[in-house]
Write an enzyme that holds these catalytic residues in place. Structure first.
Site, PDB file in Angstrom:
ATOM      1  N   ASP A  73      26.572 -13.192 -46.764  1.00  0.00           N
ATOM      2  CA  ASP A  73      27.713 -13.555 -45.545  1.00  0.00           C
ATOM      3  C   ASP A  73      29.102 -12.955 -45.918  1.00  0.00           C
ATOM      4  O   ASP A  73      29.665 -13.089 -46.974  1.00  0.00           O
ATOM      5  CB  ASP A  73      27.667 -15.200 -45.508  1.00  0.00           C
ATOM      6  CG  ASP A  73      27.018 -15.660 -44.377  1.00  0.00           C
ATOM      7  OD1 ASP A  73      26.592 -15.288 -43.365  1.00  0.00           O
ATOM      8  OD2 ASP A  73      26.773 -16.957 -44.386  1.00  0.00           O
ATOM      9  N   GLU A 105      29.821 -13.690 -38.194  1.00  0.00           N
ATOM     10  CA  GLU A 105      29.732 -14.875 -37.066  1.00  0.00           C
ATOM     11  C   GLU A 105      30.653 -14.273 -35.858  1.00  0.00           C
ATOM     12  O   GLU A 105      31.571 -13.658 -35.970  1.00  0.00           O
ATOM     13  CB  GLU A 105      30.298 -16.182 -37.414  1.00  0.00           C
ATOM     14  CG  GLU A 105      29.503 -16.814 -38.650  1.00  0.00           C
ATOM     15  CD  GLU A 105      30.047 -18.032 -38.911  1.00  0.00           C
ATOM     16  OE1 GLU A 105      30.701 -18.738 -38.186  1.00  0.00           O
ATOM     17  OE2 GLU A 105      29.394 -18.602 -40.115  1.00  0.00           O
ATOM     18  N   GLU A 172      21.929 -20.059 -34.108  1.00  0.00           N
ATOM     19  CA  GLU A 172      22.324 -21.228 -34.368  1.00  0.00           C
ATOM     20  C   GLU A 172      22.499 -22.492 -33.406  1.00  0.00           C
ATOM     21  O   GLU A 172      23.527 -22.165 -32.662  1.00  0.00           O
ATOM     22  CB  GLU A 172      23.168 -21.335 -35.645  1.00  0.00           C
ATOM     23  CG  GLU A 172      23.568 -22.889 -36.324  1.00  0.00           C
ATOM     24  CD  GLU A 172      24.215 -22.867 -37.497  1.00  0.00           C
ATOM     25  OE1 GLU A 172      24.609 -21.618 -38.181  1.00  0.00           O
ATOM     26  OE2 GLU A 172      24.338 -24.059 -38.139  1.00  0.00           O
TER      27      GLU A 172
HETATM   28  O1  KIV Z   1      26.113 -19.984 -44.218  1.00  0.00           O
HETATM   29  C1  KIV Z   1      24.602 -20.107 -44.109  1.00  0.00           C
HETATM   30  O2  KIV Z   1      23.876 -20.803 -44.769  1.00  0.00           O
HETATM   31  C2  KIV Z   1      24.268 -19.595 -42.778  1.00  0.00           C
HETATM   32  C3  KIV Z   1      23.098 -20.106 -42.109  1.00  0.00           C
HETATM   33  C4  KIV Z   1      23.357 -21.544 -42.103  1.00  0.00           C
HETATM   34  C5  KIV Z   1      22.464 -19.338 -40.987  1.00  0.00           C
HETATM   35  O3  KIV Z   1      24.926 -19.020 -42.113  1.00  0.00           O
END
Ligand code: KIV
Length: 254
Positions: A73, A105, A172
């Protein structure tokens, strides 16, 4: 896998032991999620998570993985300011973090960011719908796309991230019917979390499915094991044996 109609199983991991167990179990994709901020660091949301923290988690996960695709991420403020910073931070997650792809995102408004990262050969997973980094705009963690205008916006977001070159998109917290429409339309796989069964794959937070995080439990989480109970039992036994002088025994001594 989408073309073959094979479902994609994805879970989050933040460290070496969990990543190793998941990889050996045959998980398809491991997400080094910024949910680390909530389930590992104990913050109320993901906003305080830094690049350095994501790199630390990503490196630890990468050391435990030999098969799975690792997606890391991009934390809040690592891709929002300008495109150069977004490229630099995406590159760091690959080069220093050992990830194979990054996730960020947003929909239409991050399409340019996705395009510029993809242009340097870094695969990007998009994430639309209930986007936790937008918690203050959403006024909490609420299902998105229930109303027609919002559903149309999400469809536009999905098309836009796919056009920009995203290799997959996390959906989500959106109605299952909308997720089905998006999944049918897009050529790239959709990975659902609280988006129904018709997505091409599913992702959940590992601490949630193992019962390791009791702070909150959204409706979309299924608890597959109660690891907290097992950990508590082990710790209780250790404390008791130390207090009573039963540990260490001769077999643990030199
Ligand atoms: O940070 C995370 O764990 C996520 C998932 C919930 C998709 O983005």
């Amino acid at each position: 896998m989408k073309a073959r109609g094979e479902k994609i199983a994805m879970l989050t991991a933040y460290d070496y032991p969990f990543a190793r167990i998941m990889d050996q179990a045959g998980i398809d994709v491991i997400l080094v999620g910024d949910s680390a901020g909530s389930v590992v660091a104990g913050y109320d949301n993901t906003l305080p998570v830094t690049m350095e923290e994501m790199l630390y988690h990503s490196r630890a996960v990468a050391r435990g993985v030999s098969q799975a695709l690792i997606v890391a991420d991009m934390p809040f403020m690592s891709y929002q300011v300008d495109l150069a910073e977004a490229r630099r931070n995406a590159g760091r997650l690959i080069k220093e973090g050992g990830a194979h792809a990054v996730k960020l995102e947003g929909g239409v408004h991050v399409a340019e960011t996705i395009r510029t990262i993809v242009a340097m050969d870094v695969p990007v997973v998009a994430h639309i719908g209930l986007t936790p980094q937008s918690v203050h705009r959403m006024g909490g963690y609420r299902v998105q796309g229930r109303e027609e205008a919002q559903a149309n916006q999400l469809l536009a977001d999905a098309r836009s991230v796919a056009d920009a070159g995203a290799c997959a998109v996390v959906l989500e917290g959106i109605p299952a019917t909308l997720a089905r429409v998006i999944t049918a339309e897009l050529l790239i796989p959709t990975i659902g979390i609280g988006a129904g069964v018709d997505c091409d794959g599913q992702v959940l937070v590992i601490h949630d499915i193992l019962g390791l995080c009791e702070k909150y439990s959204p409706k979309f989480v299924k608890r597959f094991a109660d690891v907290s109970g097992t950990i508590r039992q082990g710790i209780d036994d250790y404390i008791r044996e130390v207090k009573e002088g039963d540990f260490p025994g001769p077999e643990h001594s030199f």
